[in-house]
Write a protein that holds these residues in place. Structure first.
Motif, PDB file in Angstrom:
ATOM      1  N   SER A  89       0.810  -1.216   0.000  1.00  0.00           N
ATOM      2  CA  SER A  89       0.000   0.000   0.000  1.00  0.00           C
ATOM      3  C   SER A  89       0.845   1.268   0.000  1.00  0.00           C
ATOM      4  O   SER A  89       0.316   2.370   0.082  1.00  0.00           O
ATOM      5  N   GLY A  90       2.150   1.121  -0.057  1.00  0.00           N
ATOM      6  CA  GLY A  90       3.029   2.291  -0.079  1.00  0.00           C
ATOM      7  C   GLY A  90       3.957   2.351   1.105  1.00  0.00           C
ATOM      8  O   GLY A  90       4.903   3.146   1.123  1.00  0.00           O
ATOM      9  N   GLU A  91       3.735   1.493   2.105  1.00  0.00           N
ATOM     10  CA  GLU A  91       4.567   1.512   3.303  1.00  0.00           C
ATOM     11  C   GLU A  91       5.998   1.086   2.961  1.00  0.00           C
ATOM     12  O   GLU A  91       6.232   0.070   2.316  1.00  0.00           O
ATOM     13  N   GLY A  92       6.959   1.884   3.388  1.00  0.00           N
ATOM     14  CA  GLY A  92       8.363   1.571   3.139  1.00  0.00           C
ATOM     15  C   GLY A  92       8.840   1.942   1.755  1.00  0.00           C
ATOM     16  O   GLY A  92      10.021   1.756   1.431  1.00  0.00           O
ATOM     17  N   ALA A  93       7.949   2.488   0.923  1.00  0.00           N
ATOM     18  CA  ALA A  93       8.325   2.818  -0.450  1.00  0.00           C
ATOM     19  C   ALA A  93       9.329   3.956  -0.505  1.00  0.00           C
ATOM     20  O   ALA A  93      10.188   3.990  -1.394  1.00  0.00           O
ATOM     21  N   ASP A  94       9.255   4.901   0.451  1.00  0.00           N
ATOM     22  CA  ASP A  94      10.175   6.035   0.416  1.00  0.00           C
ATOM     23  C   ASP A  94      11.615   5.587   0.675  1.00  0.00           C
ATOM     24  O   ASP A  94      12.548   6.046   0.009  1.00  0.00           O
ATOM     25  N   ALA A  95      11.803   4.669   1.628  1.00  0.00           N
ATOM     26  CA  ALA A  95      13.149   4.159   1.908  1.00  0.00           C
ATOM     27  C   ALA A  95      13.683   3.364   0.719  1.00  0.00           C
ATOM     28  O   ALA A  95      14.873   3.458   0.370  1.00  0.00           O
TER      29      ALA A  95
ATOM     30  N   LYS B  37       5.213  22.886   1.968  1.00  0.00           N
ATOM     31  CA  LYS B  37       4.132  23.331   1.087  1.00  0.00           C
ATOM     32  C   LYS B  37       3.665  22.230   0.141  1.00  0.00           C
ATOM     33  O   LYS B  37       2.576  22.319  -0.423  1.00  0.00           O
ATOM     34  N   ALA B  38       4.518  21.245  -0.058  1.00  0.00           N
ATOM     35  CA  ALA B  38       4.213  20.162  -0.996  1.00  0.00           C
ATOM     36  C   ALA B  38       4.422  18.819  -0.316  1.00  0.00           C
ATOM     37  O   ALA B  38       5.019  18.731   0.760  1.00  0.00           O
ATOM     38  N   LEU B  39       3.925  17.767  -0.943  1.00  0.00           N
ATOM     39  CA  LEU B  39       4.108  16.420  -0.418  1.00  0.00           C
ATOM     40  C   LEU B  39       5.594  16.066  -0.353  1.00  0.00           C
ATOM     41  O   LEU B  39       6.378  16.512  -1.198  1.00  0.00           O
ATOM     42  N   PRO B  40       5.993  15.229   0.624  1.00  0.00           N
ATOM     43  CA  PRO B  40       7.388  14.780   0.670  1.00  0.00           C
ATOM     44  C   PRO B  40       7.825  14.135  -0.646  1.00  0.00           C
ATOM     45  O   PRO B  40       8.979  14.309  -1.074  1.00  0.00           O
ATOM     46  N   ALA B  41       6.925  13.399  -1.291  1.00  0.00           N
ATOM     47  CA  ALA B  41       7.267  12.754  -2.563  1.00  0.00           C
ATOM     48  C   ALA B  41       7.549  13.786  -3.653  1.00  0.00           C
ATOM     49  O   ALA B  41       8.427  13.586  -4.492  1.00  0.00           O
ATOM     50  N   THR B  42       6.821  14.897  -3.632  1.00  0.00           N
ATOM     51  CA  THR B  42       7.060  15.967  -4.601  1.00  0.00           C
ATOM     52  C   THR B  42       8.436  16.567  -4.392  1.00  0.00           C
ATOM     53  O   THR B  42       9.188  16.798  -5.351  1.00  0.00           O
TER      54      THR B  42
ATOM     55  N   LEU C 257      12.762   2.815 -11.324  1.00  0.00           N
ATOM     56  CA  LEU C 257      12.108   2.118 -10.217  1.00  0.00           C
ATOM     57  C   LEU C 257      12.056   3.001  -8.976  1.00  0.00           C
ATOM     58  O   LEU C 257      11.088   2.960  -8.207  1.00  0.00           O
ATOM     59  N   SER C 258      13.094   3.821  -8.769  1.00  0.00           N
ATOM     60  CA  SER C 258      13.074   4.740  -7.624  1.00  0.00           C
ATOM     61  C   SER C 258      11.961   5.775  -7.792  1.00  0.00           C
ATOM     62  O   SER C 258      11.331   6.180  -6.806  1.00  0.00           O
ATOM     63  N   GLU C 259      11.710   6.189  -9.037  1.00  0.00           N
ATOM     64  CA  GLU C 259      10.611   7.129  -9.302  1.00  0.00           C
ATOM     65  C   GLU C 259       9.266   6.477  -9.003  1.00  0.00           C
ATOM     66  O   GLU C 259       8.390   7.093  -8.385  1.00  0.00           O
ATOM     67  N   VAL C 260       9.105   5.228  -9.449  1.00  0.00           N
ATOM     68  CA  VAL C 260       7.856   4.505  -9.180  1.00  0.00           C
ATOM     69  C   VAL C 260       7.648   4.342  -7.682  1.00  0.00           C
ATOM     70  O   VAL C 260       6.538   4.543  -7.161  1.00  0.00           O
ATOM     71  N   ALA C 261       8.715   3.988  -6.966  1.00  0.00           N
ATOM     72  CA  ALA C 261       8.612   3.809  -5.520  1.00  0.00           C
ATOM     73  C   ALA C 261       8.246   5.116  -4.827  1.00  0.00           C
ATOM     74  O   ALA C 261       7.451   5.130  -3.872  1.00  0.00           O
ATOM     75  N   THR C 262       8.804   6.231  -5.296  1.00  0.00           N
ATOM     76  CA  THR C 262       8.476   7.533  -4.714  1.00  0.00           C
ATOM     77  C   THR C 262       7.006   7.858  -4.925  1.00  0.00           C
ATOM     78  O   THR C 262       6.329   8.337  -4.009  1.00  0.00           O
ATOM     79  N   VAL C 263       6.498   7.595  -6.119  1.00  0.00           N
ATOM     80  CA  VAL C 263       5.076   7.824  -6.387  1.00  0.00           C
ATOM     81  C   VAL C 263       4.224   6.946  -5.476  1.00  0.00           C
ATOM     82  O   VAL C 263       3.239   7.405  -4.884  1.00  0.00           O
ATOM     83  N   ARG C 264       4.607   5.694  -5.330  1.00  0.00           N
ATOM     84  CA  ARG C 264       3.832   4.785  -4.489  1.00  0.00           C
ATOM     85  C   ARG C 264       3.874   5.206  -3.018  1.00  0.00           C
ATOM     86  O   ARG C 264       2.937   4.938  -2.264  1.00  0.00           O
ATOM     87  N   SER C 265       4.940   5.897  -2.604  1.00  0.00           N
ATOM     88  CA  SER C 265       5.018   6.359  -1.221  1.00  0.00           C
ATOM     89  C   SER C 265       3.963   7.413  -0.916  1.00  0.00           C
ATOM     90  O   SER C 265       3.626   7.639   0.247  1.00  0.00           O
ATOM     91  N   SER C 266       3.440   8.068  -1.968  1.00  0.00           N
ATOM     92  CA  SER C 266       2.402   9.079  -1.757  1.00  0.00           C
ATOM     93  C   SER C 266       1.020   8.463  -1.586  1.00  0.00           C
ATOM     94  O   SER C 266       0.069   9.158  -1.225  1.00  0.00           O
ATOM     95  N   ALA C 267       0.903   7.150  -1.869  1.00  0.00           N
ATOM     96  CA  ALA C 267      -0.338   6.385  -1.653  1.00  0.00           C
ATOM     97  C   ALA C 267      -1.540   7.102  -2.263  1.00  0.00           C
ATOM     98  O   ALA C 267      -1.542   7.390  -3.455  1.00  0.00           O
TER      99      ALA C 267
END
Length: 269
Positions: free
Chosen positions: A24-30, A161-166, A103-113
């Motif tokens: 569901s996005g958990e751990g995706a940022d790491a 001002k923006a999401l951490p993923a942004t 893949l790092s870009e995809v993971a970052t997007v998924r971290s935003s859930a």
């Protein structure tokens, strides 16, 4: 990023693995941070890149080296995904670091859930800010400025001002993988849309659409293209009236300016 042949097949399989790892996005940022670090390492260490993409080297040897080099420096899930990547065939050697960065870009997007739609909007807005502000664009592309200085500038504009993923992707755009920061941000928007199985449309209008108009346009485009379409709305004084919709190579021009141009051509012929 453009992947072909064996590289395209490898990216598709690795993306499925990443989705399984992040759920569901958990751990995706790491995971995203680790993958981006690995992509930079592969670019700056050509001997490592050549070894891990050499078809004559057994997959087990490549995976063993990856675990030795990366173990304890990035997460276990990152090591596992990279080990899976080096065991695959790649059309070109530089496709491997490109794929891992993707893949790092995809993971970052998924971290935003559930905020993936907001992420796409923020990437578009920041991209427009960069394009429309020459001083900012020059500051972010100036080779004489350090990456730390550019990163601090992005932080001053977006943090809080923006999401951490942004913020993460805006900083990643400074890496120089893409031709310009603006191109990188545009590519990240496509990744964000692809993760949600959406298309992306740029809608040029003379004045902002109402919520009802936006909803009707989105519904009409979804029916026409067979999938949801994320709308990037751009107010353009040259439109005069009506709308102009750009989806990939398709252009739907219903603007008054376009009709006036058509009329001028008819009178001139």
């Amino acid at each position: 990023m453009d992947f072909r042949g064996a590289s395209a097949e490898a990216v598709a399989a690795l993306t499925d693995e990443l989705v399984g790892l992040t759920g569901s996005g958990e751990g995706a940022d790491a995971l995203a941070d680790g993958l981006f670090t690995v992509s930079r390492t592969l670019r700056t260490e050509p001997a490592l890149r050549r070894f891990t993409t050499d078809v004559s080297v057994p997959a087990e040897a490549k995976q063993g080296l990856v675990r030795q080099v990366l173990g304890g420096k990035v997460s276990d899930s990152t090591v596992g995904l990279v080990a899976s990547a080096v065991a695959r065939r790649w059309t070109r050697s530089h496709d491997l670091p490109d794929a891992i960065e993707h893949l790092s870009e995809v993971a970052t997007v998924r971290s935003s859930a559930s905020d993936a739609g907001r992420l796409a909007d923020e990437l578009f807005s920041f991209g427009q800010l960069v394009q429309q502000n020459p001083e900012l664009r020059d500051a972010l592309s100036d080779p004489a400025r350090s990456t730390a200085d550019k990163t601090a500038l992005v932080d001053s504009l977006l943090s809080g001002k923006a999401l951490p993923a942004t913020v993460t992707l805006a900083k990643q755009a400074l890496a120089g993988t893409y031709r310009t920061v603006s191109v990188a941000l545009a590519e990240y928007q496509k990744v964000a849309a692809a993760v949600r199985d959406e298309g992306v449309a740029t809608v040029r209008v003379a004045k902002p659409l109402t919520d009802a108009e936006t909803s009707r346009l989105a519904d009409a485009l979804q029916r026409a293209y067979g999938r949801p379409i994320h709308l990037n709305q751009l107010v353009d004084p040259e439109v005069l009236g009506g709308i102009k919709v750009e989806i990939g190579d398709d252009v739907i021009d219903g603007t008054i300016a376009s009709r006036l141009d058509d009329a001028r051509r008819m009178l001139a012929s």
